[in-house]
Scaffold this motif. Structure first.
Motif, short mmCIF file in Angstrom:
data_model
loop_
_atom_site.label_atom_id
_atom_site.label_comp_id
_atom_site.label_asym_id
_atom_site.label_seq_id
_atom_site.Cartn_x
_atom_site.Cartn_y
_atom_site.Cartn_z
N MET A 148 3.61 11.56 -4.75
CA MET A 148 3.28 12.51 -5.82
C MET A 148 1.78 12.48 -6.10
SD MET A 148 4.72 10.25 -9.03
CE MET A 148 6.20 9.77 -8.12
N VAL A 149 1.35 13.39 -6.96
CA VAL A 149 -0.06 13.48 -7.36
C VAL A 149 -0.15 13.30 -8.87
CG1 VAL A 149 -2.08 15.00 -7.49
CG2 VAL A 149 -0.63 15.03 -5.45
N TRP A 150 -1.17 12.58 -9.30
CA TRP A 150 -1.43 12.45 -10.74
C TRP A 150 -2.70 13.22 -11.08
CZ3 TRP A 150 -1.05 6.42 -11.65
CH2 TRP A 150 0.28 6.01 -11.41
N LEU A 151 -2.63 13.99 -12.16
CA LEU A 151 -3.80 14.65 -12.73
C LEU A 151 -4.06 14.03 -14.10
CD1 LEU A 151 -3.22 18.47 -11.98
CD2 LEU A 151 -4.83 16.92 -10.84
N PRO A 179 5.91 1.33 -4.54
CA PRO A 179 4.82 1.32 -3.57
C PRO A 179 4.74 2.62 -2.77
CG PRO A 179 6.69 0.06 -2.73
CD PRO A 179 6.99 0.39 -4.18
N GLU A 180 3.53 3.02 -2.48
CA GLU A 180 3.27 4.20 -1.66
C GLU A 180 3.87 5.49 -2.25
OE1 GLU A 180 1.20 4.26 0.95
OE2 GLU A 180 0.84 2.15 0.54
N ARG A 181 4.10 5.49 -3.54
CA ARG A 181 4.56 6.73 -4.20
C ARG A 181 3.38 7.59 -4.64
NH1 ARG A 181 9.46 8.43 -2.82
NH2 ARG A 181 11.16 7.04 -3.45
N LEU A 182 2.22 6.99 -4.80
CA LEU A 182 1.04 7.75 -5.23
C LEU A 182 0.30 8.29 -4.02
CD1 LEU A 182 -0.87 8.67 -7.50
CD2 LEU A 182 -2.10 6.50 -7.21
N GLY A 183 0.18 9.61 -3.95
CA GLY A 183 -0.59 10.22 -2.88
C GLY A 183 -2.06 10.31 -3.27
N GLU A 206 -4.49 -2.63 -5.84
CA GLU A 206 -4.66 -2.83 -4.41
C GLU A 206 -5.81 -1.93 -3.93
OE1 GLU A 206 -3.03 -4.90 -2.56
OE2 GLU A 206 -1.34 -5.48 -3.83
N PRO A 207 -6.62 -2.40 -2.97
CA PRO A 207 -7.70 -1.56 -2.45
C PRO A 207 -7.20 -0.20 -1.97
CG PRO A 207 -7.93 -3.80 -1.65
CD PRO A 207 -6.62 -3.75 -2.38
N LYS A 208 -6.00 -0.19 -1.37
CA LYS A 208 -5.42 1.06 -0.89
C LYS A 208 -5.20 2.03 -2.05
CE LYS A 208 -2.23 0.46 2.16
NZ LYS A 208 -0.92 0.21 2.83
N THR A 209 -4.78 1.48 -3.21
CA THR A 209 -4.56 2.31 -4.39
C THR A 209 -5.89 2.85 -4.92
OG1 THR A 209 -2.59 1.03 -4.98
CG2 THR A 209 -3.58 2.39 -6.71
N CYS A 210 -6.89 1.98 -4.98
CA CYS A 210 -8.21 2.41 -5.46
C CYS A 210 -8.77 3.56 -4.64
CB CYS A 210 -9.18 1.22 -5.42
SG CYS A 210 -8.85 -0.04 -6.66
N ASN A 211 -8.50 3.53 -3.34
CA ASN A 211 -9.01 4.59 -2.47
C ASN A 211 -8.35 5.94 -2.73
OD1 ASN A 211 -10.77 2.82 -1.17
ND2 ASN A 211 -9.28 2.30 0.42
N LYS A 212 -7.22 5.92 -3.44
CA LYS A 212 -6.52 7.16 -3.75
C LYS A 212 -6.99 7.77 -5.08
CE LYS A 212 -2.30 5.70 -1.36
NZ LYS A 212 -0.87 5.35 -1.52
N VAL A 213 -7.87 7.07 -5.77
CA VAL A 213 -8.38 7.55 -7.06
C VAL A 213 -9.66 8.35 -6.84
CG1 VAL A 213 -9.24 6.87 -9.32
CG2 VAL A 213 -7.36 5.59 -8.28
N LYS A 214 -9.65 9.60 -7.27
CA LYS A 214 -10.81 10.48 -7.10
C LYS A 214 -11.33 10.93 -8.46
CE LYS A 214 -10.04 10.35 -2.66
NZ LYS A 214 -10.90 9.50 -1.78
N PHE A 215 -12.63 10.84 -8.66
CA PHE A 215 -13.28 11.30 -9.89
C PHE A 215 -13.76 12.74 -9.67
CE2 PHE A 215 -13.15 6.82 -10.32
CZ PHE A 215 -13.28 6.51 -11.67
N VAL A 216 -13.31 13.64 -10.55
CA VAL A 216 -13.67 15.05 -10.43
C VAL A 216 -14.31 15.52 -11.73
CG1 VAL A 216 -12.79 17.40 -10.11
CG2 VAL A 216 -11.86 15.53 -8.73
N TYR A 217 -15.44 16.21 -11.60
CA TYR A 217 -16.16 16.69 -12.79
C TYR A 217 -16.29 18.21 -12.72
CZ TYR A 217 -17.28 11.75 -13.18
OH TYR A 217 -17.18 10.39 -13.27
#
Length: 317
Positions: A148-151, A179-183, A206-217
Motif C-alpha cells: 500500500m501507499v501512505w500519504l 512486513p513488506e506491506r509498505l510500498g 529498518e533501512p529498507k523502510t527508510c528508503n521508502k519514505v519520500k519527502f515532497v514539498y
C-alpha cells in the motif's frame, strides 16, 4: 490465497538473485519449519505471505520463520481480524487516518494520515486503530498487489501532535507483523520542526523502510513529480496538490464505508466480547461515561469496594 500463490510485491527483491527453484525451496523450508498449521493460521502462511517475511529477513529462512511465528502468536492474542469499526470509530472522528477513495496507478490501497488531527491520548487505542486501518487496507488490495501507499499531510502540525512512545510502538507493530506491506510513504510538506523528530525515529526503522519514505514539498517541482508519477492527479486530493476537491474526509460517509466493509469481509459488524472489553479499557472516556461504567461494575459485583479502574483492564487473551 493458497500455497501456490507466488505473486510478489514490487519490493520483495531477495528472490531476484535466486532461481525459481531456489526461491520456492526457501518458501517450502519456512513452511516445513512452521510445522502443522490450523485453518486460521494457514490463511497467513501463503507463498506470498512467506515471501514477504523472507524479504524482511533478506532471505534468511530461520529468521523469517521465527518472525512469522511471532506474528501468528500475536494474531492469536491480539485478534486484529476481530476489530470492528464500532470499536475504533472514536479514534477515526477527525480523519487522522483513513483509506482514500482512490488508489495509485498500480492499484495499491492508499492510507491518508494527518498527525495534526490526533484526538486521543491512549497509546493502545491509537495502535488498535492503526491495526484496523492496516487490516482494512490489506483486504482492499487487488489480487496482484501486496503493498500500500501512505500519504502523510502536515498542515497545522506541531510537536504536541506526536508521541515518541506511540511512534516506537507503531514502528514495532508495522515492521514485525506487517512486513513488506509498505510500498511508499510520502511525507507532504513536513515542517522544519519535524526534522529532529525524524532523526530520533529513523534508528527504530529498518533501512529498507527508510528508503521508502519520500519527502515532497508543494513548492519544489522536482519532488512533486513523485506524486505525479504515482497518481492520477485528477483523482488525488487537493490537499496533496491534486485536482479532486470532493475527496476530503467526511466522518459520516467514511463510517458508512467502513461498516459496509465490515459487513462485506466479515458478514457482521458486531464487536466481539474481547473487543468490547478492550474498548472500555483503552479508549478515552468522559467522566460521565466512566462513572456509568463504574456504576455498572458495582451493580454487577454487588459491592462498592472496588469501582472499575478503566486504566488497568487488560484485553482477554
Amino acid at each position: 490465497m493458497n500455497n501456490s500463490d507466488t505473486k510478489q510485491s514490487s519490493s520483495n527483491g531477495f528472490e531476484e538473485s535466486l532461481s525459481p527453484e531456489e526461491y520456492l525451496n526457501k518458501i517450502n523450508e519456512v513452511r516445513t519449519l512452521l510445522g502443522p498449521s490450523t485453518e486460521k493460521s494457514s490463511e497467513y502462511c501463503s507463498d506470498a505471505a512467506i515471501s514477504r517475511y523472507l524479504a524482511a529477513r533478506n532471505g534468511h529462512v530461520k529468521k523469517a520463520t521465527k518472525m512469522l511465528k511471532e506474528t501468528l502468536k500475536w494474531r492469536t492474542h491480539y485478534k486484529p481480524d476481530e476489530i470492528r469499526w464500532e470499536e475504533i470509530a472514536r479514534e477515526a472522528e477527525t480523519g487522522k487516518i483513513y483509506r482514500a477513495n482512490c488508489t495509485d496507478k498500480y492499484g495499491r490501497t492508499v492510507l491518508v494520515m494527518r498527525p495534526s488531527c490526533q484526538n486521543t491520548k491512549s497509546t493502545k487505542g491509537q495502535i488498535r486503530f492503526l491495526v484496523y486501518c492496516m487490516e482494512n487496507a490489506i483486504l482492499n488490495l487487488p489480487d496482484d498487489q501486496e503493498q500500500m501507499v501512505w500519504l502523510i499531510e502536515f498542515q497545522g502540525f506541531n510537536m504536541s501532535h506526536i508521541s515518541l512512545k506511540v511512534s516506537r510502538e507503531t514502528a514495532h507493530v508495522l515492521q514485525e507483523h506487517y512486513p513488506e506491506r509498505l510500498g511508499l510513504a510520502i511525507l507532504y510538506n513536513p515542517p522544519k520542526i519535524f526534522e529532529p523528530f525524524w532523526k530520533i525515529v529513523k534508528p527504530f526503522l529498518e533501512p529498507k523502510t527508510c528508503n521508502k519514505v519520500k519527502f515532497v514539498y508543494s513548492d519544489d517541482n522536482l519532488s512533486k513529480t513523485v506524486l505525479e508519477d504515482l497518481f492520477d492527479m485528477e483523482q488525488l486530493e487537493v490537499a496533496f496538490g491534486g485536482k479532486n476537491s470532493d475527496s476530503s474526509f467526511n466522518f459520516e460517509k467514511y463510517a458508512e464505508r467502513m461498516r459496509e466493509d465490515d459487513l462485506k469481509f466479515f458478514g457482521n459488524t458486531t464487536v466481539s466480547s474481547t473487543s468490547a472489553h478492550f474498548t472500555n479499557s483503552d479508549s478515552e472516556v468522559s467522566d460521565s461515561e466512566k462513572k456509568q461504567l463504574e456504576d455498572k461494575e458495582i451493580i454487577k459485583n454487588g459491592t462498592s469496594e472496588s469501582p472499575l479502574d478503566t486504566t488497568n483492564l487488560k484485553p482477554e487473551a
